[in-house]
Design a protein around this motif. Structure first.
Motif, PDB file in Angstrom:
ATOM      1  N   TYR A  58      10.389   1.628   1.769  1.00 19.13           N
ATOM      2  CA  TYR A  58       9.017   1.134   1.815  1.00 19.13           C
ATOM      3  C   TYR A  58       8.629   0.717   3.231  1.00 19.13           C
ATOM      4  CZ  TYR A  58       9.272   0.899  -3.318  1.00 19.13           C
ATOM      5  OH  TYR A  58       9.409   1.181  -4.650  1.00 19.13           O
ATOM      6  N   LYS A  76       0.802  -1.225   0.000  1.00 19.41           N
ATOM      7  CA  LYS A  76       0.000   0.000   0.000  1.00 19.41           C
ATOM      8  C   LYS A  76       0.842   1.285   0.000  1.00 19.41           C
ATOM      9  CE  LYS A  76      -1.043   0.410   4.988  1.00 19.41           C
ATOM     10  NZ  LYS A  76      -2.151   0.345   5.970  1.00 19.41           N
ATOM     11  N   LYS A 125       0.362  -0.652  -6.934  1.00 19.13           N
ATOM     12  CA  LYS A 125      -0.402  -0.949  -5.727  1.00 19.13           C
ATOM     13  C   LYS A 125      -1.463  -2.038  -5.871  1.00 19.13           C
ATOM     14  CE  LYS A 125       0.214   3.432  -3.276  1.00 19.13           C
ATOM     15  NZ  LYS A 125      -0.430   4.653  -2.746  1.00 19.13           N
ATOM     16  N   SER A 126      -1.556  -2.684  -6.999  1.00 13.34           N
ATOM     17  CA  SER A 126      -2.616  -3.684  -7.172  1.00 13.34           C
ATOM     18  C   SER A 126      -2.098  -4.933  -7.866  1.00 13.34           C
ATOM     19  CB  SER A 126      -3.776  -3.087  -7.984  1.00 13.34           C
ATOM     20  OG  SER A 126      -3.326  -2.702  -9.268  1.00 13.34           O
ATOM     21  N   ASP A 152       1.861   4.431  -7.076  1.00 10.00           N
ATOM     22  CA  ASP A 152       0.468   4.140  -7.427  1.00 10.00           C
ATOM     23  C   ASP A 152       0.319   3.037  -8.468  1.00 10.00           C
ATOM     24  OD1 ASP A 152      -0.430   6.001  -5.626  1.00 10.00           O
ATOM     25  OD2 ASP A 152      -0.707   7.596  -7.102  1.00 10.00           O
TER      26      ASP A 152
END
Length: 262
Positions: A196, A73, A80-81, A77
């Motif tokens: 991170y 998360k 992120k999936s 961007d």
């Protein structure tokens, strides 16, 4: 002469590659695109899932997924999936991430990573490899080295020194390019992953303890110059320097401290 031949060949083939920069700003040469690498990663992951025993322990799977989710998360961007995380029931002290957004964690490494923070250091490191396109860079380096050796073979065709020349060029590619770049990848993944895990709210100092734990495992290790990985002491020092650097730059947790428990 040998060095000039090797460098010239690498330069010619390198002109056909795309230039890029890693998340740390390091220049990269990439011959393979994201789609190609993702396909390779998916094929490799599918094969591993067929060969290795997948853990059915719900608590262990939940723990590993919890840590992975916290790292994912805070990724850029576009990353992120669509990640898949699988725990393999194995005595290998290992974990990996592959292009195609696949993460594998072997249960034995959970005996070395003593807590969520140390596991986050592993997760961040492995995901860092993928985001920095280290797989594509590594495959590209191998392709360039092979092309250079083939060109060198043509250049020395018929020479009484051909065998010796090719042997030296092979060693030059291995120890002068491929191994050092692999050590660069490992060190770079360490510091990318460190950022991170800090942003995800894990304790950064745990990354150093992880490598102290790894060092205690012992085993024979080649000299660092001949190894694909930096020595644990080198990694610990590099992490310590970057923890201080990131703190001075204001890197901090973007979310509440995670609470992932086994």
């Amino acid at each position: 002469m040998i060095n000039k031949t090797l460098c010239s060949a690498m330069l010619v083939v390198g002109l056909l590659a795309s230039c890029a920069k890693s998340p740390t700003g390091r220049n990269q040469i990439l011959l393979y695109g994201d789609e190609q690498m993702a396909e390779m990663g998916l094929q490799s992951f599918s094969a591993i899932k067929q060969e290795e025993k997948i853990s059915k322990d719900p608590k262990l799977n939940a723990y590993v997924s919890c840590v992975a989710d916290q790292i994912i998360k805070v990724l850029p961007d576009e990353w992120k999936s669509d990640w898949e995380v699988v725990v393999f029931d194995s005595e290998q002290v290992n974990a990996f991430a592959l292009p195609g957004r696949k993460i594998g964690v072997y249960t034995a490494i959970l005996n070395v990573a003593e807590n969520q923070d140390q596991l986050a250091a592993i997760m961040g490191h492995e995901v860092g490899h993928v985001i920095a396109h280290h797989g594509a860079e590594r495959v590209s380096q191998n392709s360039l080295a092979q092309a250079a050796l083939q060109i060198g073979q043509v250049a020395t065709q018929g020479s009484e020194y051909q065998a010796a020349t090719m042997a030296v060029m092979g060693l030059g590619a291995q120890y002068g390019v491929l191994l050092p770049y692999s050590r660069t990848h490992e060190s770079e993944a360490d510091v990318i992953g460190l950022k991170y895990l800090m942003e995800a709210g894990f304790k950064p100092e745990a990354s150093m303890q992880l490598w102290r734990n790894m060092n205690k495992l012992g085993g024979d290790r080649p000299m660092e110059i001949l190894s694909t990985h930096p020595a644990p002491e080198t990694r610990i020092e590099n992490l310590a320097n970057h923890i201080e650097k990131y703190k001075q730059e204001g890197v901090k947790a973007l979310y509440q401290r995670p609470n992932c428990s086994r």
